[in-house]
Design a protein around this motif. Sequence first.
Motif, PDB file in Angstrom:
ATOM      1  N   VAL A  59      -2.001  -0.932  -1.509  1.00 49.28           N
ATOM      2  CA  VAL A  59      -2.189  -2.023  -2.460  1.00 49.28           C
ATOM      3  C   VAL A  59      -1.822  -1.548  -3.863  1.00 49.28           C
ATOM      4  O   VAL A  59      -2.207  -0.442  -4.280  1.00 49.28           O
ATOM      5  CB  VAL A  59      -3.647  -2.512  -2.441  1.00 49.28           C
ATOM      6  CG1 VAL A  59      -3.910  -3.505  -3.571  1.00 49.28           C
ATOM      7  CG2 VAL A  59      -3.969  -3.155  -1.095  1.00 49.28           C
ATOM      8  N   THR A  60      -1.078  -2.385  -4.568  1.00 48.12           N
ATOM      9  CA  THR A  60      -0.725  -2.093  -5.955  1.00 48.12           C
ATOM     10  C   THR A  60      -1.404  -3.103  -6.867  1.00 48.12           C
ATOM     11  O   THR A  60      -1.167  -4.309  -6.774  1.00 48.12           O
ATOM     12  CB  THR A  60       0.795  -2.145  -6.166  1.00 48.12           C
ATOM     13  OG1 THR A  60       1.411  -1.146  -5.364  1.00 48.12           O
ATOM     14  CG2 THR A  60       1.144  -1.902  -7.628  1.00 48.12           C
ATOM     15  N   PHE A  61      -2.284  -2.595  -7.716  1.00 53.66           N
ATOM     16  CA  PHE A  61      -2.894  -3.397  -8.777  1.00 53.66           C
ATOM     17  C   PHE A  61      -2.011  -3.282 -10.021  1.00 53.66           C
ATOM     18  O   PHE A  61      -1.192  -2.367 -10.142  1.00 53.66           O
ATOM     19  CB  PHE A  61      -4.295  -2.880  -9.108  1.00 53.66           C
ATOM     20  CG  PHE A  61      -5.274  -2.982  -7.984  1.00 53.66           C
ATOM     21  CD1 PHE A  61      -5.911  -4.180  -7.700  1.00 53.66           C
ATOM     22  CD2 PHE A  61      -5.584  -1.866  -7.201  1.00 53.66           C
ATOM     23  CE1 PHE A  61      -6.831  -4.274  -6.663  1.00 53.66           C
ATOM     24  CE2 PHE A  61      -6.504  -1.954  -6.169  1.00 53.66           C
ATOM     25  CZ  PHE A  61      -7.128  -3.154  -5.895  1.00 53.66           C
ATOM     26  N   ALA A  62      -2.205  -4.208 -10.966  1.00 55.95           N
ATOM     27  CA  ALA A  62      -1.427  -4.119 -12.207  1.00 55.95           C
ATOM     28  C   ALA A  62      -2.149  -4.814 -13.338  1.00 55.95           C
ATOM     29  O   ALA A  62      -2.934  -5.752 -13.135  1.00 55.95           O
ATOM     30  CB  ALA A  62      -0.042  -4.737 -12.032  1.00 55.95           C
ATOM     31  N   SER A  63      -1.873  -4.357 -14.541  1.00 49.07           N
ATOM     32  CA  SER A  63      -2.195  -5.075 -15.769  1.00 49.07           C
ATOM     33  C   SER A  63      -0.888  -5.275 -16.513  1.00 49.07           C
ATOM     34  O   SER A  63      -0.216  -4.301 -16.851  1.00 49.07           O
ATOM     35  CB  SER A  63      -3.168  -4.288 -16.643  1.00 49.07           C
ATOM     36  OG  SER A  63      -3.233  -4.876 -17.929  1.00 49.07           O
ATOM     37  N   MET A  64      -0.525  -6.513 -16.759  1.00 46.03           N
ATOM     38  CA  MET A  64       0.726  -6.815 -17.450  1.00 46.03           C
ATOM     39  C   MET A  64       0.486  -7.190 -18.915  1.00 46.03           C
ATOM     40  O   MET A  64       1.414  -7.558 -19.625  1.00 46.03           O
ATOM     41  CB  MET A  64       1.469  -7.946 -16.740  1.00 46.03           C
ATOM     42  CG  MET A  64       1.633  -7.741 -15.234  1.00 46.03           C
ATOM     43  SD  MET A  64       2.599  -6.280 -14.812  1.00 46.03           S
ATOM     44  CE  MET A  64       4.251  -7.003 -14.704  1.00 46.03           C
TER      45      MET A  64
ATOM     46  N   ALA B 218       7.410  -8.149  -7.834  1.00 42.33           N
ATOM     47  CA  ALA B 218       7.735  -8.026  -6.406  1.00 42.33           C
ATOM     48  C   ALA B 218       6.980  -6.869  -5.759  1.00 42.33           C
ATOM     49  O   ALA B 218       6.799  -6.844  -4.538  1.00 42.33           O
ATOM     50  CB  ALA B 218       9.237  -7.834  -6.226  1.00 42.33           C
ATOM     51  N   GLY B 219       6.531  -5.911  -6.565  1.00 39.10           N
ATOM     52  CA  GLY B 219       5.796  -4.778  -6.028  1.00 39.10           C
ATOM     53  C   GLY B 219       4.315  -4.784  -6.351  1.00 39.10           C
ATOM     54  O   GLY B 219       3.625  -3.780  -6.151  1.00 39.10           O
ATOM     55  N   ILE B 220       3.798  -5.919  -6.843  1.00 40.28           N
ATOM     56  CA  ILE B 220       2.387  -6.004  -7.259  1.00 40.28           C
ATOM     57  C   ILE B 220       1.632  -6.939  -6.319  1.00 40.28           C
ATOM     58  O   ILE B 220       2.091  -8.044  -6.008  1.00 40.28           O
ATOM     59  CB  ILE B 220       2.290  -6.497  -8.706  1.00 40.28           C
ATOM     60  CG1 ILE B 220       2.910  -5.464  -9.652  1.00 40.28           C
ATOM     61  CG2 ILE B 220       0.847  -6.786  -9.098  1.00 40.28           C
ATOM     62  CD1 ILE B 220       3.134  -5.978 -11.053  1.00 40.28           C
ATOM     63  N   ASP B 221       0.456  -6.506  -5.903  1.00 41.92           N
ATOM     64  CA  ASP B 221      -0.385  -7.317  -5.010  1.00 41.92           C
ATOM     65  C   ASP B 221      -1.456  -8.098  -5.752  1.00 41.92           C
ATOM     66  O   ASP B 221      -1.704  -9.260  -5.446  1.00 41.92           O
ATOM     67  CB  ASP B 221      -1.067  -6.400  -3.987  1.00 41.92           C
ATOM     68  CG  ASP B 221      -0.073  -5.719  -3.075  1.00 41.92           C
ATOM     69  OD1 ASP B 221       0.507  -6.407  -2.226  1.00 41.92           O
ATOM     70  OD2 ASP B 221       0.131  -4.503  -3.229  1.00 41.92           O
TER      71      ASP B 221
ATOM     72  N   SER C 169       4.729 -10.000   0.713  1.00 43.83           N
ATOM     73  CA  SER C 169       3.565  -9.221   0.317  1.00 43.83           C
ATOM     74  C   SER C 169       3.888  -7.731   0.286  1.00 43.83           C
ATOM     75  O   SER C 169       4.224  -7.139   1.318  1.00 43.83           O
ATOM     76  CB  SER C 169       2.412  -9.461   1.293  1.00 43.83           C
ATOM     77  OG  SER C 169       1.385  -8.519   1.094  1.00 43.83           O
ATOM     78  N   PRO C 170       3.783  -7.071  -0.885  1.00 42.36           N
ATOM     79  CA  PRO C 170       4.069  -5.634  -0.943  1.00 42.36           C
ATOM     80  C   PRO C 170       3.117  -4.818  -0.075  1.00 42.36           C
ATOM     81  O   PRO C 170       3.528  -3.859   0.585  1.00 42.36           O
ATOM     82  CB  PRO C 170       3.893  -5.281  -2.420  1.00 42.36           C
ATOM     83  CG  PRO C 170       3.921  -6.562  -3.147  1.00 42.36           C
ATOM     84  CD  PRO C 170       3.462  -7.622  -2.208  1.00 42.36           C
ATOM     85  N   ALA C 171       1.839  -5.194  -0.032  1.00 41.82           N
ATOM     86  CA  ALA C 171       0.859  -4.427   0.741  1.00 41.82           C
ATOM     87  C   ALA C 171       1.191  -4.427   2.222  1.00 41.82           C
ATOM     88  O   ALA C 171       1.037  -3.407   2.905  1.00 41.82           O
ATOM     89  CB  ALA C 171      -0.540  -4.988   0.506  1.00 41.82           C
ATOM     90  N   GLN C 172       1.654  -5.567   2.705  1.00 44.18           N
ATOM     91  CA  GLN C 172       2.004  -5.632   4.131  1.00 44.18           C
ATOM     92  C   GLN C 172       3.259  -4.835   4.437  1.00 44.18           C
ATOM     93  O   GLN C 172       3.440  -4.355   5.561  1.00 44.18           O
ATOM     94  CB  GLN C 172       2.169  -7.098   4.565  1.00 44.18           C
ATOM     95  CG  GLN C 172       0.847  -7.848   4.631  1.00 44.18           C
ATOM     96  CD  GLN C 172       0.955  -9.148   5.400  1.00 44.18           C
ATOM     97  OE1 GLN C 172       2.028  -9.750   5.498  1.00 44.18           O
ATOM     98  NE2 GLN C 172      -0.158  -9.601   5.966  1.00 44.18           N
ATOM     99  N   GLN C 173       4.120  -4.680   3.451  1.00 47.90           N
ATOM    100  CA  GLN C 173       5.340  -3.907   3.669  1.00 47.90           C
ATOM    101  C   GLN C 173       5.119  -2.408   3.542  1.00 47.90           C
ATOM    102  O   GLN C 173       5.703  -1.616   4.282  1.00 47.90           O
ATOM    103  CB  GLN C 173       6.424  -4.349   2.672  1.00 47.90           C
ATOM    104  CG  GLN C 173       6.942  -5.764   2.928  1.00 47.90           C
ATOM    105  CD  GLN C 173       8.098  -6.106   2.003  1.00 47.90           C
ATOM    106  OE1 GLN C 173       8.041  -5.864   0.813  1.00 47.90           O
ATOM    107  NE2 GLN C 173       9.166  -6.648   2.564  1.00 47.90           N
TER     108      GLN C 173
END
Length: 512
Positions: free
Chosen positions: A321-326, A395-398, A313-317
């Motif tokens: 929090v990272t949101f995204a639109s792909m 890997a960097g998206i929550d 989890s990126p947020a825990q690391q």
Amino acid sequence: MAEGRARFDANDLVRAQLLFEDVLELDPGHADALHFLGLTGHRIRDLGFAMEYFERSIQARPRDAVFHNNLGSLLVQAGRTEEAAALFRKALEIDPGLNIAHINLIFVMILLETVRPEEVYAEHVAWAKIHADPLLAQAPPHRNSRDPERRLRIGYVSADFRQHALTYFIEPALAQRDRAGFEVYCYHSSRMVDDVTRRLMQRADHWREIIGLDDEQAAGLIRSDGIDILIDLSGHLRDNRLLVFARKPAPIQVTYLAYPNTTGMLAMDYRITDAVCDPPGATERYYREALVRLPRCMWCYQPHADMPAVSPSPAQQTGRVTFASMNGANKVTERMLALWARILGEVPDSRIVLTTVPEQGHERIRAALTQAGVAEARIVMHDRLPTKDFWALYAGIDVLLDTFPMNGGTTTCEALWLGVPEVTRSGEIFQSRAGLSILGSMGLDELVARSDDEYVRIAVALARDSERLAALRAGLRERMRASPLTDGRGYARALETAYRGMWRTWCSRSPQ
């Protein structure tokens, strides 16, 4: 000029550019040289260069419909869809018979929130009445044997039998098919060949290259192969062969997968969907085809073997929090930007990542978010990336934020496989119900919003619950494996049952 065009056609773009520039040295207002420089930039995805020369070519020859169409196509990529629609309409005003401009217009209309579904349907039918329906009257009767239980010849037509979103969904149907009941022909309409193409060649009983054939010749080949059911896998998307289908080379013709709307054609008999994307009794009026609903889900996703493992989890690391639109920039509407700004505003220190946004689309997105109070440092944008670099971003998206009114499809499945939960906003018609269909098939209905406010609430609540985020991430891949989304065998049987039902219906009708 002729030598430059020859070099362009041979994809020798460096030499072509030099030759077009030579023409402009002698004649700075040479419209064709200006436009071909724009096409050269477009082909290498230097959209700024392309835009400059497309605009200059229009200034030099303002009544050229093709020039307006090509600038419109570039603006669609940049997410400037309203401007693009105006250019396509201008092209059709100049040349009402310009097929490509009409196709581009009906596609971009799907992306616009300001256009009602009835209008979209009417424009598809208007296209068909000009370009497709007149060809149907010329089609000779079909002589296929009317045995309802015999082995059927199924034909698939696409320019995307390669490393492409389509193959994630069509390969399971080819790989898991019932060879005793169905003989498969693939009609490949592209010069692009890669490892995926070569693998799909092995999945089919017969492989036909039709890129060098015009529509009449391709229809003749399909008819001579004795195809019983012909499947369109493109709709109105780029490099489609709908005018092959317009000639009705097979007794039953079906559109499926790639395009989120009707073809508008009389010659297309069916459209395959499911009861979530198209609830019975709710959407039939938006299709010229009869709807055939698969019993579980219309999607079956075959993950690429090279896709990475699910990351922690990126947020825990990172503590943020990272949101995204792909999804592509053309799906990112002003409404979505306003909703994303609200989400970011309620989740302090969060950020948003957007992909497939060319530089010419950055300012629109950046301006909308910053004006709504999102600091520019919290916005990250990438243009189109190589596939493995694109996957690495997960890997960097929550949390993935789906677009509306045009939901994602492949990006949704990729995210779920890579452990990233998606929040989707559902609507009343197919294009805004894909996320509902995919997430619902995995039992993730709690991530589906029926209103803008609910979309914001779901995303914010998920971002604030780091334990839930981590648990979802850890379990999504196995959850997907256990769902209809990756049940290739069940999917193939459902498709074949649908094909057999179509065939029995045709056999029961009196010959024309």
